[in-house]
Write a protein that holds these residues in place. Structure first.
Motif, PDB file in Angstrom:
ATOM      1  N   ASP A 116     -26.500 -45.280 -38.583  1.00  0.00           N
ATOM      2  CA  ASP A 116     -27.901 -45.470 -38.217  1.00  0.00           C
ATOM      3  C   ASP A 116     -28.223 -44.574 -37.028  1.00  0.00           C
ATOM      4  OD1 ASP A 116     -27.520 -47.052 -35.595  1.00  0.00           O
ATOM      5  OD2 ASP A 116     -26.354 -48.241 -37.034  1.00  0.00           O
ATOM      6  N   SER A 117     -29.503 -44.445 -36.711  1.00  0.00           N
ATOM      7  CA  SER A 117     -29.950 -43.504 -35.680  1.00  0.00           C
ATOM      8  C   SER A 117     -29.404 -43.846 -34.296  1.00  0.00           C
ATOM      9  CB  SER A 117     -31.478 -43.455 -35.642  1.00  0.00           C
ATOM     10  OG  SER A 117     -32.009 -44.735 -35.342  1.00  0.00           O
ATOM     11  N   GLU A 118     -29.302 -45.142 -33.970  1.00  0.00           N
ATOM     12  CA  GLU A 118     -28.807 -45.534 -32.652  1.00  0.00           C
ATOM     13  C   GLU A 118     -27.335 -45.173 -32.485  1.00  0.00           C
ATOM     14  OE1 GLU A 118     -30.455 -46.609 -29.991  1.00  0.00           O
ATOM     15  OE2 GLU A 118     -32.237 -46.216 -31.201  1.00  0.00           O
ATOM     16  N   THR A 119     -26.551 -45.404 -33.520  1.00  0.00           N
ATOM     17  CA  THR A 119     -25.137 -45.030 -33.476  1.00  0.00           C
ATOM     18  C   THR A 119     -24.984 -43.535 -33.320  1.00  0.00           C
ATOM     19  OG1 THR A 119     -24.538 -46.921 -34.881  1.00  0.00           O
ATOM     20  CG2 THR A 119     -22.934 -45.132 -34.705  1.00  0.00           C
ATOM     21  N   ARG A 120     -25.812 -42.787 -34.055  1.00  0.00           N
ATOM     22  CA  ARG A 120     -25.749 -41.333 -33.975  1.00  0.00           C
ATOM     23  C   ARG A 120     -26.101 -40.846 -32.560  1.00  0.00           C
ATOM     24  NH1 ARG A 120     -28.729 -40.574 -37.895  1.00  0.00           N
ATOM     25  NH2 ARG A 120     -27.050 -40.687 -39.422  1.00  0.00           N
ATOM     26  N   LYS A 121     -27.120 -41.423 -31.956  1.00  0.00           N
ATOM     27  CA  LYS A 121     -27.496 -41.058 -30.588  1.00  0.00           C
ATOM     28  C   LYS A 121     -26.356 -41.341 -29.615  1.00  0.00           C
ATOM     29  CE  LYS A 121     -32.521 -41.678 -30.840  1.00  0.00           C
ATOM     30  NZ  LYS A 121     -33.671 -42.475 -30.335  1.00  0.00           N
ATOM     31  N   LYS A 122     -25.720 -42.498 -29.795  1.00  0.00           N
ATOM     32  CA  LYS A 122     -24.609 -42.874 -28.924  1.00  0.00           C
ATOM     33  C   LYS A 122     -23.470 -41.866 -29.023  1.00  0.00           C
ATOM     34  CE  LYS A 122     -21.368 -46.686 -28.072  1.00  0.00           C
ATOM     35  NZ  LYS A 122     -20.911 -48.024 -28.546  1.00  0.00           N
ATOM     36  N   LYS A 123     -23.162 -41.433 -30.242  1.00  0.00           N
ATOM     37  CA  LYS A 123     -22.085 -40.463 -30.447  1.00  0.00           C
ATOM     38  C   LYS A 123     -22.435 -39.111 -29.832  1.00  0.00           C
ATOM     39  CE  LYS A 123     -19.481 -43.262 -32.850  1.00  0.00           C
ATOM     40  NZ  LYS A 123     -18.200 -43.769 -32.310  1.00  0.00           N
ATOM     41  N   ILE A 124     -23.691 -38.706 -29.958  1.00  0.00           N
ATOM     42  CA  ILE A 124     -24.125 -37.431 -29.392  1.00  0.00           C
ATOM     43  C   ILE A 124     -24.000 -37.451 -27.871  1.00  0.00           C
ATOM     44  CG2 ILE A 124     -26.120 -35.910 -29.035  1.00  0.00           C
ATOM     45  CD1 ILE A 124     -27.067 -36.693 -31.835  1.00  0.00           C
ATOM     46  N   GLY A 197     -30.803 -36.815 -21.697  1.00  0.00           N
ATOM     47  CA  GLY A 197     -31.971 -37.442 -21.089  1.00  0.00           C
ATOM     48  C   GLY A 197     -33.098 -37.678 -22.077  1.00  0.00           C
ATOM     49  N   LEU A 198     -33.223 -36.801 -23.067  1.00  0.00           N
ATOM     50  CA  LEU A 198     -34.254 -36.958 -24.098  1.00  0.00           C
ATOM     51  C   LEU A 198     -33.877 -38.014 -25.127  1.00  0.00           C
ATOM     52  CD1 LEU A 198     -35.157 -33.188 -24.699  1.00  0.00           C
ATOM     53  CD2 LEU A 198     -36.521 -34.895 -23.466  1.00  0.00           C
ATOM     54  N   LEU A 199     -32.585 -38.207 -25.329  1.00  0.00           N
ATOM     55  CA  LEU A 199     -32.124 -39.166 -26.339  1.00  0.00           C
ATOM     56  C   LEU A 199     -32.111 -40.601 -25.838  1.00  0.00           C
ATOM     57  CD1 LEU A 199     -29.144 -37.132 -27.830  1.00  0.00           C
ATOM     58  CD2 LEU A 199     -31.201 -37.847 -29.073  1.00  0.00           C
ATOM     59  N   ASN A 200     -31.918 -40.786 -24.523  1.00  0.00           N
ATOM     60  CA  ASN A 200     -31.765 -42.150 -24.019  1.00  0.00           C
ATOM     61  C   ASN A 200     -32.137 -42.193 -22.539  1.00  0.00           C
ATOM     62  OD1 ASN A 200     -31.148 -44.845 -24.094  1.00  0.00           O
ATOM     63  ND2 ASN A 200     -28.930 -44.567 -24.055  1.00  0.00           N
ATOM     64  N   ALA A 252     -45.424 -34.255 -24.871  1.00  0.00           N
ATOM     65  CA  ALA A 252     -44.168 -35.005 -24.918  1.00  0.00           C
ATOM     66  C   ALA A 252     -43.288 -34.691 -23.704  1.00  0.00           C
ATOM     67  CB  ALA A 252     -43.413 -34.683 -26.210  1.00  0.00           C
ATOM     68  N   VAL A 253     -43.226 -33.420 -23.304  1.00  0.00           N
ATOM     69  CA  VAL A 253     -42.389 -33.027 -22.173  1.00  0.00           C
ATOM     70  C   VAL A 253     -42.929 -33.596 -20.864  1.00  0.00           C
ATOM     71  CG1 VAL A 253     -41.598 -31.061 -20.799  1.00  0.00           C
ATOM     72  CG2 VAL A 253     -41.491 -30.954 -23.285  1.00  0.00           C
ATOM     73  N   THR A 254     -44.250 -33.507 -20.689  1.00  0.00           N
ATOM     74  CA  THR A 254     -44.839 -34.031 -19.444  1.00  0.00           C
ATOM     75  C   THR A 254     -44.687 -35.545 -19.347  1.00  0.00           C
ATOM     76  OG1 THR A 254     -47.007 -34.054 -20.557  1.00  0.00           O
ATOM     77  CG2 THR A 254     -46.493 -32.158 -19.159  1.00  0.00           C
ATOM     78  N   GLU A 255     -44.748 -36.237 -20.484  1.00  0.00           N
ATOM     79  CA  GLU A 255     -44.556 -37.690 -20.478  1.00  0.00           C
ATOM     80  C   GLU A 255     -43.108 -38.048 -20.150  1.00  0.00           C
ATOM     81  OE1 GLU A 255     -45.824 -39.046 -24.281  1.00  0.00           O
ATOM     82  OE2 GLU A 255     -47.973 -39.063 -23.771  1.00  0.00           O
ATOM     83  N   ILE A 427     -41.953 -37.080 -35.583  1.00  0.00           N
ATOM     84  CA  ILE A 427     -41.306 -35.986 -34.862  1.00  0.00           C
ATOM     85  C   ILE A 427     -41.221 -36.289 -33.374  1.00  0.00           C
ATOM     86  CG2 ILE A 427     -41.411 -33.537 -34.274  1.00  0.00           C
ATOM     87  CD1 ILE A 427     -42.913 -33.061 -36.857  1.00  0.00           C
ATOM     88  N   ASP A 428     -40.021 -36.159 -32.836  1.00  0.00           N
ATOM     89  CA  ASP A 428     -39.829 -36.199 -31.392  1.00  0.00           C
ATOM     90  C   ASP A 428     -39.969 -34.753 -30.918  1.00  0.00           C
ATOM     91  OD1 ASP A 428     -38.940 -36.254 -28.777  1.00  0.00           O
ATOM     92  OD2 ASP A 428     -37.293 -37.639 -29.164  1.00  0.00           O
ATOM     93  N   TYR A 429     -41.172 -34.368 -30.518  1.00  0.00           N
ATOM     94  CA  TYR A 429     -41.460 -32.978 -30.209  1.00  0.00           C
ATOM     95  C   TYR A 429     -40.644 -32.467 -29.020  1.00  0.00           C
ATOM     96  CZ  TYR A 429     -45.231 -32.476 -33.574  1.00  0.00           C
ATOM     97  OH  TYR A 429     -45.951 -32.371 -34.740  1.00  0.00           O
ATOM     98  N   ALA A 430     -40.392 -33.313 -28.043  1.00  0.00           N
ATOM     99  CA  ALA A 430     -39.620 -32.879 -26.878  1.00  0.00           C
ATOM    100  C   ALA A 430     -38.204 -32.506 -27.289  1.00  0.00           C
ATOM    101  CB  ALA A 430     -39.610 -33.968 -25.818  1.00  0.00           C
ATOM    102  N   LEU A 431     -37.548 -33.391 -28.050  1.00  0.00           N
ATOM    103  CA  LEU A 431     -36.172 -33.139 -28.485  1.00  0.00           C
ATOM    104  C   LEU A 431     -36.109 -31.959 -29.438  1.00  0.00           C
ATOM    105  CD1 LEU A 431     -33.196 -34.018 -28.496  1.00  0.00           C
ATOM    106  CD2 LEU A 431     -33.732 -35.496 -30.440  1.00  0.00           C
ATOM    107  N   LEU A 432     -36.969 -31.951 -30.465  1.00  0.00           N
ATOM    108  CA  LEU A 432     -36.959 -30.871 -31.444  1.00  0.00           C
ATOM    109  C   LEU A 432     -37.214 -29.525 -30.765  1.00  0.00           C
ATOM    110  CD1 LEU A 432     -36.915 -29.730 -34.304  1.00  0.00           C
ATOM    111  CD2 LEU A 432     -39.329 -30.364 -34.542  1.00  0.00           C
ATOM    112  N   GLY A 433     -38.188 -29.496 -29.850  1.00  0.00           N
ATOM    113  CA  GLY A 433     -38.520 -28.241 -29.174  1.00  0.00           C
ATOM    114  C   GLY A 433     -37.386 -27.712 -28.323  1.00  0.00           C
ATOM    115  N   ILE A 434     -36.768 -28.572 -27.511  1.00  0.00           N
ATOM    116  CA  ILE A 434     -35.684 -28.124 -26.621  1.00  0.00           C
ATOM    117  C   ILE A 434     -34.459 -27.697 -27.420  1.00  0.00           C
ATOM    118  CG2 ILE A 434     -34.141 -28.790 -24.745  1.00  0.00           C
ATOM    119  CD1 ILE A 434     -36.988 -28.415 -23.854  1.00  0.00           C
TER     120      ILE A 434
END
Length: 480
Positions: A116-124, A197-200, A252-255, A427-434
């Protein structure tokens, strides 16, 4: 029996565990001061990766579920033909290249579709933190070597070749194989901290760790005097300013950062100017530190016994004089490499170290002058250009397969970033963009260095393919 099978699957066949362990081994490999302690673990990692390859191909099949994987399959098959065609000269080295290629594409790149997405974020984030902590420690030791003006040489795994360590030849090698490698590791560790920082949401301790790492890596990058790192940083900052024209990314970045857009642009421009023209002033300022510390030590000495060591009156941080250092001989290496590939243009040689892995007789059928041969011998298989590295190794056929794959993925992601046609994908524009900016900056770095393919044990390649796989899965995954 079931417990044994379960343990085998959760440990031996665990790609997340393999990625982290392999990352640590490869990082240590690029630190010659460890005296080749990574040699045996490296061989074990190759065997481990090979087991996972077989499992992935026959059972798990995650690789085949990734978008445009057929292009990578064609690339692998093409390189298998390359291995067979060059069996008289480079059979064993080509087999190693094939195994590392398959580990990269089949083990590192694909994601686990069952997570699932949360597990994947944790591994990253775990992956990122392992990288950041190791590089922070290694870079801190390197800066101490600069402050104390420590320099020495250690033997490498290649007979007759020694690695420069510490502050030597007016550049900070530190504990890395070269200043370019250390600077790229530092740059990557900073970017990975941004990804985390963008993931969590980060704890105060982790935030402090990342801030310290940022400061330490910037100092090392300055002292390394690496033009490759300078190119990749400038590329990142320039692309970041370009991407800010996308309103969703800007918002997204400014937020996420809680920084006003004007301040954000100003900060990016300041760093851009600093790494473009302000680098020299920073070098001169940092160069005063070792001499100042040495002078203080001399003043405090009470023992009048003479010291036979040479005490420098001035420390200089710069490349060596002469135009050859501007390109580190890259142009002559590129020219010789292109010539060497002419007889095997379609499928390449399978290996780029013509003299380290053979007696060089494969080049007898090529019209090379003495300078070309000397440059290829001096390069030790590093073409200092990722695009030429792929052509020499896998030929035009392999180059087309791999770079069409890159184009399909990157252009599709860029199109999604700038022109969102479907509302079905959040889309998470901040993550995708960076992430996109980071991937594109690595392609810019490939103009002067080679990381992505056919450079065994390359750490930047591991990070690149890991993130390309994750971001492709998030936004380009096949419909079930």
């Amino acid at each position: 029996m079931n417990k044994i099978i379960s343990c085998f699957e959760s440990v031996v066949l665990n790609r997340d565990l393999f990625r982290v362990v392999n990352l640590v081994i490869c990082l240590i490999y690029f630190m010659p001061s460890t005296y080749n302690i990574a040699n045996m673990p490296m061989k074990g990692a190759v065997v481990w990766g090979s087991i996972i390859i077989v499992y992935e191909i026959l059972i798990k099949r995650s690789f085949f579920k990734m978008r445009y994987s057929y292009l990578l399959i064609l690339g692998i098959v093409s390189f298998m033909i390359t291995v067979l065609l060059n069996r008289a000269y480079f059979f064993v080295p080509s087999i190693y290249n094939l195994v590392y290629l398959m580990i990269t594409l089949i083990v590192i790149y694909p994601v686990d579709f069952s997570q699932d997405s949360e597990t994947r974020k944790k591994k990253i984030i775990q992956f990122n933190n392992v990288f950041i902590v190791i590089i922070l420690i290694a870079t801190f030791i390197s800066i101490v070597q600069f402050v104390l003006l420590i320099s020495y040489r250690v033997p490498t795994g290649t007979p007759g070749i020694v690695a420069r360590q510490g502050f030597i030849e007016n550049r900070l090698f530190g504990v890395y194989t070269s200043p370019n490698v250390g600077a790229m590791f530092g740059y990557t560790s900073i970017i990975l901290s941004i990804f985390s920082g963008l993931l969590n949401n980060l704890t105060k301790k982790i935030q402090l760790l990342y801030i310290i790492n940022f400061a330490v890596q910037v100092i090392y990058i300055i002292l390394s005097s690496s033009r490759g790192a300078q190119l990749v940083i400038i590329s990142f900052l320039f692309l970041f300013l370009v991407f800010l024209f996308q309103s969703s990314f800007r918002k997204a970045v400014t937020e996420r950062t809680s920084i006003n857009i004007r301040w954000l642009i100003a900060i990016a421009l300041i760093f851009l100017v600093f790494f473009t023209i302000g680098n020299t002033y920073a070098k001169n300022l940092l160069a005063k530190i070792p001499v100042a510390i040495e002078n203080k030590i001399e003043i405090k000495k009470t023992d009048q016994v003479e010291d036979n060591l040479d005490r420098p009156d001035k420390v200089v941080v710069q490349h060596s004089d002469g135009n050859s250092e501007f390109s580190a001989g890259r142009f002559s290496i590129w020219k010789a490499a292109v010539k060497a590939t002419e007889p095997t243009l379609f499928f390449g040689h399978g290996e780029t170290d013509f003299f380290g892995n053979s007696d060089g007789t494969v080049l007898d059928k090529v019209q090379l002058n003495s300078m070309d041969i000397n440059e290829l011998r001096r390069a030790h298989g590093n073409m200092h250009n990722g695009y030429i590295q792929v052509i020499v190794s896998s030929g035009i056929i392999g180059f087309i397969c791999f770079y069409i794959f890159y184009m399909c993925n990157i252009f599709k992601l860029i199109k999604l970033f700038f022109i969102k046609k479907s509302q079905s994908v959040e889309i998470d524009y901040a993550l995708l963009g960076i992430v996109l900016i980071f991937l594109l900056s690595i392609f810019a770095n490939e103009l002067v260095e080679s990381h992505l393919l056919f450079n065994k044990r390359d750490v930047i390649s591991i990070v690149f393919w890991y993130y390309l796989g994750n971001i492709s899965f998030m936004y380009l995954k096949k419909e079930n």
